[in-house]
Motif scaffolding. Structure first.
Motif, PDB file in Angstrom:
ATOM      1  N   PRO A 107       0.833  -1.036  -0.212  1.00 11.91           N
ATOM      2  CA  PRO A 107       0.357   0.203   0.023  1.00 11.91           C
ATOM      3  C   PRO A 107       0.753   1.546   0.259  1.00 11.91           C
ATOM      4  O   PRO A 107       1.771   1.272   0.377  1.00 11.91           O
ATOM      5  CB  PRO A 107      -0.867   0.297   1.421  1.00 11.91           C
ATOM      6  N   LYS A 108       0.235   2.191  -0.732  1.00 10.99           N
ATOM      7  CA  LYS A 108       1.144   3.471  -0.744  1.00 10.99           C
ATOM      8  C   LYS A 108       0.053   4.467   0.079  1.00 10.99           C
ATOM      9  O   LYS A 108      -1.121   4.569  -0.638  1.00 10.99           O
ATOM     10  CB  LYS A 108       1.675   4.524  -1.741  1.00 10.99           C
ATOM     11  N   TYR A 109       0.231   4.863   1.135  1.00 11.54           N
ATOM     12  CA  TYR A 109      -0.893   6.321   1.941  1.00 11.54           C
ATOM     13  C   TYR A 109      -0.727   7.444   1.503  1.00 11.54           C
ATOM     14  O   TYR A 109       0.138   7.974   1.287  1.00 11.54           O
ATOM     15  CB  TYR A 109      -0.635   5.443   3.248  1.00 11.54           C
ATOM     16  N   VAL A 110      -1.853   7.667   1.199  1.00 11.09           N
ATOM     17  CA  VAL A 110      -1.449   9.439   0.310  1.00 11.09           C
ATOM     18  C   VAL A 110      -2.367   9.900   1.378  1.00 11.09           C
ATOM     19  O   VAL A 110      -2.979  11.181   0.925  1.00 11.09           O
ATOM     20  CB  VAL A 110      -2.552   9.438  -0.867  1.00 11.09           C
ATOM     21  N   GLY A 111      -2.603  10.038   2.310  1.00 12.33           N
ATOM     22  CA  GLY A 111      -3.199  11.137   3.048  1.00 12.33           C
ATOM     23  C   GLY A 111      -4.764  10.064   3.497  1.00 12.33           C
ATOM     24  O   GLY A 111      -5.385   9.059   3.711  1.00 12.33           O
ATOM     25  N   LYS A 112      -5.312  10.952   4.668  1.00 12.09           N
ATOM     26  CA  LYS A 112      -6.584  10.656   5.095  1.00 12.09           C
ATOM     27  C   LYS A 112      -7.600  11.285   3.932  1.00 12.09           C
ATOM     28  O   LYS A 112      -7.419  12.472   2.954  1.00 12.09           O
ATOM     29  CB  LYS A 112      -6.842  11.944   6.583  1.00 12.09           C
ATOM     30  N   VAL A 113      -8.598  10.792   3.783  1.00 15.02           N
ATOM     31  CA  VAL A 113      -9.892  11.077   2.436  1.00 15.02           C
ATOM     32  C   VAL A 113     -10.877  10.393   3.242  1.00 15.02           C
ATOM     33  O   VAL A 113     -10.729  10.581   4.195  1.00 15.02           O
ATOM     34  CB  VAL A 113      -9.571  10.272   1.603  1.00 15.02           C
ATOM     35  N   ALA A 114     -11.723  12.375   3.323  1.00  6.10           N
ATOM     36  CA  ALA A 114     -12.801  12.163   3.194  1.00  6.10           C
ATOM     37  C   ALA A 114     -13.821  10.978   3.541  1.00  6.10           C
ATOM     38  O   ALA A 114     -13.938  10.499   1.914  1.00  6.10           O
ATOM     39  CB  ALA A 114     -13.669  13.373   3.302  1.00  6.10           C
TER      40      ALA A 114
END
Length: 364
Positions: free
Chosen positions: A89-96
């Protein structure tokens, strides 16, 4: 997005003014400005460019939200189920929450976990997205969402909600449609209820302070509301439909599926292993989630998952019927087989692709 971000402070302030929340309407997309990691590609760029899949050595990376929640991607990584594969996984930050399926549908993120009706609506609108693994399931002792009111509110029956304000985490998903379906069955005029969007991790406080009259809260945060002195739980989604509407699957962008089928298989396999581990070790799973999201262990509600994450059709057909009945989907526009595939699930058996596998569905 950090807590010091002015836009976040402004949004939280707006949650206290229900009149402005009403402007969210049926789309729930007013949170879009807070939903994207600044490094994520734009929708326009995603539509024009090939799938953005970076590699570290021989590792294929799939873009995924880094949200404070109970999620199999995080658990699979922590448990080592991606080891021995070429995928990470490559986490891209918080997403609503309201933006997860729209961004998966455009390829700005490669995988997303949100409720079936959002995927159905995305497919109906032409989005390139497919359910590739079943997710959690509702059990009586592990519901997908719970319904809370203030003890002093006097709200105890469905009819009491007319003229009241109900907080949900987004429009177009389980909290809206499972609730409306049930309330109509109980003779409630849902047009007399104001539904407003409140993130799950803020729903309890918004209810306690009187800005909403009911809060529909998903695990793991629903456990904290169960311990709140001023609140009482009325129902869970298991009480409303026996769990049929409680499956929250994992979906992938079509281009990523076509270009990286082995990576999709790696992801689905890792998620299925993690799901089975959670089912066998619910308390250990709660501890891992508690540590990850920094929520007191007593407050972390457990999740239960569909065995092997094999997708079955009843939970999907349930929402196709609901969307058609709500006038959100033209009858016959979407077939259940358009929504999902078990092709990448090694536990699904020889009749995997688009088939109804034997065993449990998302229903309890």
């Amino acid at each position: 997005m950090h807590a010091t971000d002015p836009s976040l402070r402004a949004r939280r302030g707006a949650l206290k003014r229900l009149g402005s929340l009403a402007l969210l309407g049926g789309s729930g997309l007013a949170l879009a400005g807070c939903s994207r990691d600044k490094s994520a590609p734009s929708s326009a760029a995603a539509g024009k460019a090939p799938s953005v899949v970076k590699k570290t050595g021989d590792k294929v990376e799939f873009k995924y939200p880094d949200n404070p929640t109970f999620d199999l991607v995080y658990l699979a990584e922590q448990l080592g189920y991606f080891e021995g594969t070429t995928t990470r996984p490559k986490y891209v930050g918080k997403v609503a929450a309201p933006q997860i399926i729209p961004l998966t549908g455009t390829g700005e993120i490669d995988f997303g976990s949100r409720m079936v009706p959002l995927v159905i609506s995305a497919v109906a609108s032409g989005a390139d997205i497919k359910v590739v693994a079943a997710g959690n399931r509702t059990l009586q002792d592990a519901p997908h969402m719970k319904y809370f009111v203030r003890k002093a509110s006097g709200i105890r029956a469905p009819k009491d909600l007319e003229g009241k304000t109900v907080g949900i985490n987004s429009f177009g998903a389980c909290a809206e449609f499972v609730t409306k379906t049930y309330l109509r069955q109980q003779g409630v005029n849902v047009d007399k209820i104001q539904f407003v969007v409140i993130p799950d991790d803020q729903a309890e406080q918004t209810l306690v302070t009187g800005n909403t009259d009911m809060a529909i809260i998903h695990a793991p945060f629903s456990g904290r509301a169960d311990h709140a002195d001023k609140l009482v739980r009325l129902w869970s989604d298991f009480d409303l439909d026996g769990g049929l509407g409680g499956m929250q699957p994992y979906s992938a962008h079509g281009r990523f599926i076509r270009e990286h089928p082995e990576a999709v298989r790696d992801v689905v396999t890792a998620l299925a292993k993690a799901a089975n581990w959670v089912n066998a070790n619910p308390e250990d799973a709660r501890k891992l989630v508690s540590d990850r999201i920094k929520l007191q262990l007593d407050y972390v509600d457990r999740y239960a998952y569909v065995e092997n994450l094999v997708v079955t059709e009843p939970p999907i057909q349930y929402y196709i019927d609901v969307l058609e009945n709500e006038g959100k989907l033209a009858k016959g526009k979407v077939n259940v087989r358009d929504i999902y595939t078990n092709e990448f699930n090694p536990f699904a058996g020889a009749k995997a692709t688009g088939a109804v596998a034997p065993g449990r569905s998302g229903a309890a």
